[in-house]
Design a protein around this motif. Sequence first.
Motif, PDB file in Angstrom:
ATOM      1  N   TYR A  50       0.811  -1.221   0.000  1.00 25.71           N
ATOM      2  CA  TYR A  50       0.000   0.000   0.000  1.00 25.71           C
ATOM      3  C   TYR A  50       0.842   1.269   0.000  1.00 25.71           C
ATOM      4  N   TRP A  51       1.867   1.308   0.862  1.00 23.61           N
ATOM      5  CA  TRP A  51       2.617   2.568   0.925  1.00 23.61           C
ATOM      6  C   TRP A  51       3.480   2.778  -0.305  1.00 23.61           C
ATOM      7  N   TYR A  52       3.885   1.701  -0.973  1.00 16.48           N
ATOM      8  CA  TYR A  52       4.643   1.835  -2.221  1.00 16.48           C
ATOM      9  C   TYR A  52       3.771   2.489  -3.305  1.00 16.48           C
ATOM     10  N   GLN A  53       2.514   2.052  -3.405  1.00 18.07           N
ATOM     11  CA  GLN A  53       1.601   2.645  -4.378  1.00 18.07           C
ATOM     12  C   GLN A  53       1.342   4.121  -4.066  1.00 18.07           C
ATOM     13  N   LEU A  54       1.152   4.417  -2.798  1.00 19.28           N
ATOM     14  CA  LEU A  54       0.928   5.808  -2.405  1.00 19.28           C
ATOM     15  C   LEU A  54       2.157   6.663  -2.690  1.00 19.28           C
ATOM     16  N   LEU A  55       3.330   6.108  -2.464  1.00 21.30           N
ATOM     17  CA  LEU A  55       4.563   6.819  -2.766  1.00 21.30           C
ATOM     18  C   LEU A  55       4.630   7.178  -4.256  1.00 21.30           C
ATOM     19  N   TRP A  56       4.186   6.251  -5.114  1.00 22.41           N
ATOM     20  CA  TRP A  56       4.218   6.513  -6.552  1.00 22.41           C
ATOM     21  C   TRP A  56       3.244   7.604  -6.983  1.00 22.41           C
ATOM     22  N   VAL A  57       2.228   7.882  -6.196  1.00 23.62           N
ATOM     23  CA  VAL A  57       1.352   9.021  -6.508  1.00 23.62           C
ATOM     24  C   VAL A  57       2.169  10.301  -6.486  1.00 23.62           C
ATOM     25  N   PHE A  58       2.998  10.454  -5.469  1.00 20.46           N
ATOM     26  CA  PHE A  58       3.807  11.664  -5.342  1.00 20.46           C
ATOM     27  C   PHE A  58       4.973  11.678  -6.335  1.00 20.46           C
ATOM     28  N   ILE A  59       5.601  10.521  -6.540  1.00 18.45           N
ATOM     29  CA  ILE A  59       6.700  10.442  -7.510  1.00 18.45           C
ATOM     30  C   ILE A  59       6.186  10.754  -8.914  1.00 18.45           C
ATOM     31  N   ALA A  60       5.063  10.166  -9.277  1.00 16.01           N
ATOM     32  CA  ALA A  60       4.491  10.413 -10.610  1.00 16.01           C
ATOM     33  C   ALA A  60       4.107  11.876 -10.781  1.00 16.01           C
ATOM     34  N   SER A  61       3.572  12.485  -9.746  1.00 19.29           N
ATOM     35  CA  SER A  61       3.241  13.911  -9.819  1.00 19.29           C
ATOM     36  C   SER A  61       4.484  14.741 -10.101  1.00 19.29           C
ATOM     37  N   GLY A  62       5.565  14.417  -9.414  1.00 16.30           N
ATOM     38  CA  GLY A  62       6.818  15.131  -9.645  1.00 16.30           C
ATOM     39  C   GLY A  62       7.369  14.904 -11.048  1.00 16.30           C
ATOM     40  N   LEU A  63       7.340  13.656 -11.510  1.00 18.32           N
ATOM     41  CA  LEU A  63       7.842  13.355 -12.853  1.00 18.32           C
ATOM     42  C   LEU A  63       7.014  14.058 -13.928  1.00 18.32           C
ATOM     43  N   LEU A  64       5.700  14.067 -13.762  1.00 19.51           N
ATOM     44  CA  LEU A  64       4.838  14.747 -14.737  1.00 19.51           C
ATOM     45  C   LEU A  64       5.042  16.263 -14.700  1.00 19.51           C
ATOM     46  N   ALA A  65       5.283  16.806 -13.529  1.00 15.42           N
ATOM     47  CA  ALA A  65       5.563  18.239 -13.432  1.00 15.42           C
ATOM     48  C   ALA A  65       6.861  18.587 -14.148  1.00 15.42           C
ATOM     49  N   ILE A  66       7.871  17.760 -13.980  1.00 10.72           N
ATOM     50  CA  ILE A  66       9.146  17.988 -14.665  1.00 10.72           C
ATOM     51  C   ILE A  66       8.957  17.899 -16.177  1.00 10.72           C
ATOM     52  N   ALA A  67       8.207  16.884 -16.637  1.00 15.77           N
ATOM     53  CA  ALA A  67       7.948  16.738 -18.074  1.00 15.77           C
ATOM     54  C   ALA A  67       7.188  17.954 -18.605  1.00 15.77           C
ATOM     55  N   TYR A  68       6.242  18.462 -17.840  1.00 19.29           N
ATOM     56  CA  TYR A  68       5.486  19.648 -18.247  1.00 19.29           C
ATOM     57  C   TYR A  68       6.397  20.864 -18.396  1.00 19.29           C
ATOM     58  N   VAL A  69       7.280  21.063 -17.433  1.00 22.13           N
ATOM     59  CA  VAL A  69       8.203  22.211 -17.492  1.00 22.13           C
ATOM     60  C   VAL A  69       9.130  22.085 -18.710  1.00 22.13           C
ATOM     61  N   ILE A  70       9.616  20.892 -18.968  1.00 22.93           N
ATOM     62  CA  ILE A  70      10.489  20.677 -20.129  1.00 22.93           C
ATOM     63  C   ILE A  70       9.743  21.006 -21.413  1.00 22.93           C
ATOM     64  N   MET A  71       8.517  20.523 -21.546  1.00 19.04           N
ATOM     65  CA  MET A  71       7.748  20.756 -22.775  1.00 19.04           C
ATOM     66  C   MET A  71       7.353  22.230 -22.908  1.00 19.04           C
ATOM     67  N   ARG A  72       7.012  22.871 -21.805  1.00 19.44           N
ATOM     68  CA  ARG A  72       6.662  24.292 -21.858  1.00 19.44           C
ATOM     69  C   ARG A  72       7.862  25.131 -22.288  1.00 19.44           C
TER      70      ARG A  72
END
Length: 88
Positions: A50-72
């Motif tokens: 359970y906590w591994y999946q929850l951790l990936w919510v935050f990791i994925a949010s960070g990775l998507l934010a980085i990808a967004y900044v790169i594309m912008r």
Amino acid sequence: MSIDTPTRGPARPAPYIVSGILIAVAIVMPLLVPMYARHDPMLWGIPFFYWYQLLWVFIASGLLAIAYVIMRREDRRRRAEVRERRVR
């Protein structure tokens, strides 16, 4: 400006590749269930599964934010390139 006038300059592949890899990691890692389908180690009484999946919510949010900044940034670079050509 006519219909044939470009609104963006030529794209560089590197930002698209990096963003694609970041997004792929954010999607694929939580799908590898056999990798984390276990009870131990526990964190504050919560099984690893359970906590591994929850951790990936935050990791994925960070990775998507980085990808967004790169594309912008890439889009702004491409638009600025067209503006510079019009000024000349």
